[in-house]
Scaffold this motif. Structure first.
Motif, PDB file in Angstrom:
ATOM      1  N   ASN A  61       0.949  -1.152   0.015  1.00  0.00           N
ATOM      2  CA  ASN A  61       0.150  -0.004   0.094  1.00  0.00           C
ATOM      3  C   ASN A  61       0.857   1.284  -0.198  1.00  0.00           C
ATOM      4  N   ILE A  62       2.168   1.431   0.261  1.00  0.00           N
ATOM      5  CA  ILE A  62       3.111   2.244   0.410  1.00  0.00           C
ATOM      6  C   ILE A  62       3.130   3.038  -0.878  1.00  0.00           C
ATOM      7  N   LEU A  63       2.817   2.167  -2.113  1.00  0.00           N
ATOM      8  CA  LEU A  63       2.879   2.513  -3.573  1.00  0.00           C
ATOM      9  C   LEU A  63       1.945   3.619  -3.800  1.00  0.00           C
ATOM     10  N   TRP A  64       0.983   3.586  -2.851  1.00  0.00           N
ATOM     11  CA  TRP A  64      -0.137   4.750  -3.121  1.00  0.00           C
ATOM     12  C   TRP A  64       0.648   6.117  -2.850  1.00  0.00           C
ATOM     13  N   LEU A  65       1.712   6.148  -2.092  1.00  0.00           N
ATOM     14  CA  LEU A  65       2.377   7.372  -1.939  1.00  0.00           C
ATOM     15  C   LEU A  65       2.756   8.112  -3.111  1.00  0.00           C
ATOM     16  N   ILE A  66       2.805   7.421  -4.182  1.00  0.00           N
ATOM     17  CA  ILE A  66       3.462   7.812  -5.367  1.00  0.00           C
ATOM     18  C   ILE A  66       2.525   9.072  -5.917  1.00  0.00           C
ATOM     19  N   TYR A 112      -6.742  16.456   3.288  1.00  0.00           N
ATOM     20  CA  TYR A 112      -6.732  15.548   2.584  1.00  0.00           C
ATOM     21  C   TYR A 112      -5.479  14.683   2.404  1.00  0.00           C
ATOM     22  N   PHE A 113      -4.340  15.428   1.974  1.00  0.00           N
ATOM     23  CA  PHE A 113      -3.065  14.921   1.661  1.00  0.00           C
ATOM     24  C   PHE A 113      -2.534  14.347   3.096  1.00  0.00           C
ATOM     25  N   TYR A 122      -1.144   3.567   9.184  1.00  0.00           N
ATOM     26  CA  TYR A 122      -2.086   2.585   9.126  1.00  0.00           C
ATOM     27  C   TYR A 122      -1.857   1.419   8.386  1.00  0.00           C
ATOM     28  N   ASN A 123      -1.140   1.693   7.362  1.00  0.00           N
ATOM     29  CA  ASN A 123      -0.922   0.659   6.119  1.00  0.00           C
ATOM     30  C   ASN A 123      -2.280   0.243   5.598  1.00  0.00           C
ATOM     31  N   ARG A 124      -2.864   1.138   5.280  1.00  0.00           N
ATOM     32  CA  ARG A 124      -4.331   1.208   4.591  1.00  0.00           C
ATOM     33  C   ARG A 124      -4.162   1.772   3.300  1.00  0.00           C
ATOM     34  N   VAL A 125      -5.271   1.186   2.432  1.00  0.00           N
ATOM     35  CA  VAL A 125      -5.400   1.978   1.028  1.00  0.00           C
ATOM     36  C   VAL A 125      -6.129   3.262   1.313  1.00  0.00           C
TER      37      VAL A 125
END
Length: 263
Positions: free
Chosen positions: A143-148, A214-215, A225-228
């Motif tokens: 889920n850390i890839l959502w940081l991109i 939001y950001f 939280y390691n969540r999407v």
């Protein structure tokens, strides 16, 4: 589109300018680029020491005794990028007044260099925080890839606001004095140093009018939280970022000639 083609044409100049800015900023310092990381990390340490005992029991969902520090670092990572881009953008045209007066100088590269420098600094801070996360026993999932996408949107959003304020500051210099104060106020009106749960429910709707929340919330969902994160919020942020950067570019293009006269 002409502006974007100009940025592509001068991409080598932008990259070399970002590199030179990073080197020159810390060239005479023994610790070098570590200062860009130590400053926000020192803020984390201060807030964590002062507030962790108060808020540690109010962070359900994070199975770690350092939960508050983890939550705080996640929010500060987003805030640091936003804050630094805004502060650097305020005087970017004033500091480059001599270059702005040159007819052949690609003026559009100035905000691009500011955004690039701060984005690289934020990546270095992120890598430093990852090490601290692992030392605290906090792991990550894919889920850390959502940081991109969220970090890129945050950069565009911040650069759009910075572009608007940078243009206005050329004509109204008081803006350069007021904005740092407003940023300090905005920090405490954004759930970074405290969780949303401690805000009375009747006032939580006010966060909808604070785009940066939001950001920071998305960063906390991903890193703490390691969540999407909420995908609908991603679409909302994309819309807001496009509108803000679009207006910033429009204002910059319309005001370029007048800025040169004032500078």
């Amino acid at each position: 589109m002409g502006m974007f083609s100009e940025l592509y044409r001068y991409r080598s100049f932008i990259i070399s300018s970002i590199k030179n800015d990073l080197i020159n900023r810390f060239s005479r310092s023994k610790l070098g680029g570590l200062w860009a990381i130590l400053n926000p990390l020192s803020q984390v340490a201060i807030y964590a020491l002062i507030l962790s005992n108060v808020l540690s029991a109010k962070l359900p969902g994070i199975d770690n005794k350092y939960a508050y520090s983890i939550y705080l670092m996640a929010g500060l990572l987003a805030w640091n990028l936003f804050n630094e881009v805004i502060l650097r953008s305020l005087n970017m045209f004033i500091d480059n007044g001599d270059l702005m007066k040159k007819m052949q100088f690609p003026k559009a590269t100035i905000p691009s260099i500011v955004g690039g420098v701060n984005f690289v600094n934020n990546i270095l801070l992120f890598l430093a925080m990852l090490i601290i996360f692992f030392l605290l026993g906090h792991g990550f999932s894919l889920n850390i890839l959502w940081l991109i996408p969220f970090s890129l949107l945050l950069l565009i959003f911040s650069l759009g606001i910075g572009l608007i304020l940078g243009v206005l500051n050329v004509f109204i210099r008081d803006i350069g004095q007021v904005i740092p104060i407003l940023l300090q106020v905005l920090f405490w009106f954004t759930p970074i140093a405290y969780p949303i749960s401690i805000i009375p429910e009747q006032y939580r709707y006010l966060l909808k009018f604070n785009p940066i929340s939001y950001f920071t919330g998305a960063y906390q969902e991903i890193l703490a939280y390691n969540r999407v994160p909420n995908i609908s919020e991603l679409l909302l942020l994309l819309t807001i970022a496009i509108i803000i950067i679009g207006f910033g570019v429009f204002l910059f293009r319309r005001a370029s000639a007048e800025m040169v006269d004032v500078l």
